[in-house]
Design an enzyme around this catalytic site. Structure first.
Site: not given
Length: 103
Positions: A65-67, A94
């Site tokens: 997961i990242c932004r 996210m």
């Protein structure tokens, strides 16, 4: 290069709720993580992934997961190239997460 499977934020949330056996790895920077993380997620900054993957079992499932999904896709590809066969990327990062956050 093999194609990394993507998983929706909603599916990640359901799987966490069902307590399925997989590890969420958040590769965002410290200041981003301070704004909230997915429950159960382990924080490993993208820049730390190369030296951190040695401590992770290769036979487990990982969701990166990242932004927005771009950095986590890079991390997923790196892990895949280094012998991790069950790595997914959370589509949209996210920005697409509507579930609970932990701080």
């Amino acid at each position: 290069m093999s194609r990394i499977e993507e998983i929706t934020p909603q599916e990640v949330e359901k799987r966490i709720g069902r307590k399925e056996d997989f590890t969420v790895i958040d590769v965002r920077e410290d200041d981003e993580v301070a704004q909230g993380m997915v429950p159960t997620a382990k924080h490993i900054r993208l820049s730390d992934v190369p030296q951190s993957v040695d401590q992770l079992p290769k036979d487990k499932e990982y969701v990166m997961i990242c932004r927005s999904g771009r950095r986590s896709m890079n991390a997923a590809e790196f892990m895949n190239e280094n012998g991790f066969s069950n790595v997914k990327n959370m589509e949209g990062g996210m920005l697409g997460w509507n579930g609970e956050l932990v701080f």
